[in-house]
Design an enzyme around this catalytic site. Sequence first.
Site, PDB file in Angstrom:
ATOM      1  N   LYS A 233     -59.032  -2.866 -92.802  1.00 32.46           N
ATOM      2  CA  LYS A 233     -59.900  -3.953 -93.273  1.00 32.46           C
ATOM      3  C   LYS A 233     -61.101  -3.794 -93.096  1.00 32.46           C
ATOM      4  O   LYS A 233     -61.700  -3.943 -94.543  1.00 32.46           O
ATOM      5  CB  LYS A 233     -59.540  -5.004 -92.368  1.00 32.46           C
ATOM      6  CG  LYS A 233     -59.975  -6.615 -92.916  1.00 32.46           C
ATOM      7  CD  LYS A 233     -59.515  -7.656 -91.962  1.00 32.46           C
ATOM      8  CE  LYS A 233     -58.153  -7.758 -91.345  1.00 32.46           C
ATOM      9  NZ  LYS A 233     -57.992  -9.030 -90.631  1.00 32.46           N
TER      10      LYS A 233
ATOM     11  N   ASN B 218     -57.781 -22.673 -88.954  1.00 27.46           N
ATOM     12  CA  ASN B 218     -59.186 -22.114 -89.356  1.00 27.46           C
ATOM     13  C   ASN B 218     -59.093 -21.467 -90.910  1.00 27.46           C
ATOM     14  O   ASN B 218     -59.758 -21.867 -91.638  1.00 27.46           O
ATOM     15  CB  ASN B 218     -59.850 -21.149 -88.628  1.00 27.46           C
ATOM     16  CG  ASN B 218     -61.105 -20.507 -89.073  1.00 27.46           C
ATOM     17  OD1 ASN B 218     -61.130 -19.353 -89.857  1.00 27.46           O
ATOM     18  ND2 ASN B 218     -62.258 -21.214 -88.927  1.00 27.46           N
TER      19      ASN B 218
ATOM     20  N   THR C 101     -63.114 -16.663 -93.609  1.00 27.48           N
ATOM     21  CA  THR C 101     -61.747 -16.124 -93.987  1.00 27.48           C
ATOM     22  C   THR C 101     -61.091 -16.858 -95.093  1.00 27.48           C
ATOM     23  O   THR C 101     -60.539 -16.264 -95.864  1.00 27.48           O
ATOM     24  CB  THR C 101     -60.898 -16.005 -92.674  1.00 27.48           C
ATOM     25  OG1 THR C 101     -61.509 -15.486 -91.603  1.00 27.48           O
ATOM     26  CG2 THR C 101     -59.704 -15.064 -92.928  1.00 27.48           C
TER      27      THR C 101
ATOM     28  N   LYS D 220     -64.419  -3.107 -84.407  1.00 28.64           N
ATOM     29  CA  LYS D 220     -64.498  -4.717 -84.403  1.00 28.64           C
ATOM     30  C   LYS D 220     -63.243  -5.114 -84.713  1.00 28.64           C
ATOM     31  O   LYS D 220     -62.349  -4.634 -85.383  1.00 28.64           O
ATOM     32  CB  LYS D 220     -65.189  -4.610 -85.843  1.00 28.64           C
ATOM     33  CG  LYS D 220     -65.627  -6.290 -86.269  1.00 28.64           C
ATOM     34  CD  LYS D 220     -66.882  -6.563 -85.606  1.00 28.64           C
ATOM     35  CE  LYS D 220     -67.241  -8.005 -85.737  1.00 28.64           C
ATOM     36  NZ  LYS D 220     -66.443  -8.866 -84.645  1.00 28.64           N
TER      37      LYS D 220
ATOM     38  N   LYS E  73     -58.684  -4.451 -81.444  1.00 28.46           N
ATOM     39  CA  LYS E  73     -58.007  -5.831 -81.378  1.00 28.46           C
ATOM     40  C   LYS E  73     -57.834  -6.146 -79.993  1.00 28.46           C
ATOM     41  O   LYS E  73     -57.466  -5.339 -79.220  1.00 28.46           O
ATOM     42  CB  LYS E  73     -56.654  -6.315 -82.305  1.00 28.46           C
ATOM     43  CG  LYS E  73     -56.367  -7.721 -82.544  1.00 28.46           C
ATOM     44  CD  LYS E  73     -57.249  -8.258 -83.547  1.00 28.46           C
ATOM     45  CE  LYS E  73     -56.593  -9.291 -84.508  1.00 28.46           C
ATOM     46  NZ  LYS E  73     -57.248  -9.408 -85.545  1.00 28.46           N
TER      47      LYS E  73
ATOM     48  N   SER F  30     -68.612 -11.653 -89.912  1.00 27.03           N
ATOM     49  CA  SER F  30     -69.109 -11.145 -88.627  1.00 27.03           C
ATOM     50  C   SER F  30     -70.142 -10.387 -88.776  1.00 27.03           C
ATOM     51  O   SER F  30     -70.915 -10.302 -87.953  1.00 27.03           O
ATOM     52  CB  SER F  30     -67.646 -10.903 -88.061  1.00 27.03           C
ATOM     53  OG  SER F  30     -67.065 -11.694 -87.365  1.00 27.03           O
TER      54      SER F  30
HETATM   55  N1  GLU Z   1     -59.741 -11.981 -86.329  1.00 26.17           N
HETATM   56  C1  GLU Z   1     -60.279 -11.875 -87.679  1.00 26.17           C
HETATM   57  C2  GLU Z   1     -59.561 -10.949 -88.338  1.00 26.17           C
HETATM   58  O1  GLU Z   1     -58.433 -10.540 -88.224  1.00 26.17           O
HETATM   59  C3  GLU Z   1     -61.872 -11.639 -87.698  1.00 26.17           C
HETATM   60  C4  GLU Z   1     -62.293 -10.189 -86.848  1.00 26.17           C
HETATM   61  C5  GLU Z   1     -63.814 -10.364 -86.922  1.00 26.17           C
HETATM   62  O2  GLU Z   1     -64.587 -10.888 -87.231  1.00 26.17           O
HETATM   63  O3  GLU Z   1     -64.232  -9.257 -86.208  1.00 26.17           O
HETATM   64  O4  GLU Z   1     -60.025 -10.400 -89.503  1.00 26.17           O
END
Ligand code: GLU
Length: 425
Positions: free
Chosen positions: A103, A230, A199, A79, A115, A359
């Site tokens: 995370k 955001n 976030t 993810k 990513k 998410s």
């Molecule tokens: N891009 C966000 C992060 O760095 C969200 C990632 C997601 O929701 O999968 O945490």
Amino acid sequence: MSTHTVNATQAHSESMFDAVLARLDVAAKLMNLSDEVLQVLKNPSKQVKVSLPIMMDNGKIQVFEGYRTVHSTHLGPSKGGIRYAMDVNADEVMALAAWMSFKCAVANLPYGGAKGGIKCDPRTMSVGELERLSRAYAVSMKDVFGVNRDIPAPDMGTSGREMAWILDEFNKINGEDSPGVITGKPIAIGGSLGRDAATGRGVMVNALAALKKMGLLPTEVTAVVQGFGNVGSHAARLLSEKGIKIVGIGDHTASFYNEKGIDIKEALEYAAKNNRVLKGFTGATEIKHEDLLISKCDVLVPAALQNVITEENAGKIQAKLIVEGANGPTTPEADPILNDKKIICVPDILANSGGVTVSYFEWVQNKAGYYWTEEEVNTRHDLKMEIAFEAVWHNASSFKTGMRIAAYITALQKIEQGVKLKGAY
Ligand code: GLU
């Protein structure tokens, strides 16, 4: 709370993946992580690089570089977001993918980490060019993405709009609608209520949890928030709704300070009417960008870019608490300086995990085909964040380390089980 520092010579701030490895080594040593598991986690499981030739509005073809790195899948499908930015490169994407593994583990989500990104400057591209680029990226990643395989989401430079195009292209290829293949979608096509602000909301919950441990009331502290996109804008709004006086804000166009407090509602309204940027805002005094992070405040929220708290400015930071809304805002060289100053730092892999947490809720709702109220989403989010914060706080005291290394340890304790239970060939 005593601290363990990262040897500055171990990490070079030019490589973000080295910054990950530097912290990983410290955490692994402290918790006695097996060398085998450490080796697995030091090597991302899949790295894809593609070339995306796009017909630009001027009739000429321009070739863009696209990336997707899957760091781990030990706790579930991978993810992580997709960013559109000029500094996107293999090293950065690899670091961000690893951070996603940690995370998700810290937030106790059934996911590994990934990513993606495209090296481009979305601010200079037309909507049509961005749509063609997003669709081309989706096609090139059709074998990487999957509801139970790898689930992307927005990151820097992307939003629900890009997620909708990518979903549409993925659905066309597969001949069926799978909304759970991507999160951060607009509500109308399977997005989750509360995802947009999540976030920033996670930053707020973590900030309040840390202030409570520090014996400080929200109404008696001030905060500076760097970034008004955001993450930063929602964080500033939610922190101010909890009674924290926001004295500094800034984005890439301008930074502002007002010791009497900035009216965040006014700043949000201004940015909404001003192409989503703060330049020209009159509710505070404009200051130099480099002065924002070191200005007087109790809570500092870097919610814009990576590598902004460095060995150059860390010594001048006046805040007692840092809550990292951005990914990787602090370099490994700055960590020991902050530790020496007894500044508590809620690290990115905990502080900004609210986004991926919602998410996950979006993915669960897509799988169930049943949608929750915003209140349900927020209540479950806040609870998950509070549990994650407590777990990291607990590890900080039992391993006698700072919160960053404690967060790595919390993640590694879970990922280690996944690696060992799933085994190897
Ligand atoms: N891009 C966000 C992060 O760095 C969200 C990632 C997601 O929701 O999968 O945490």
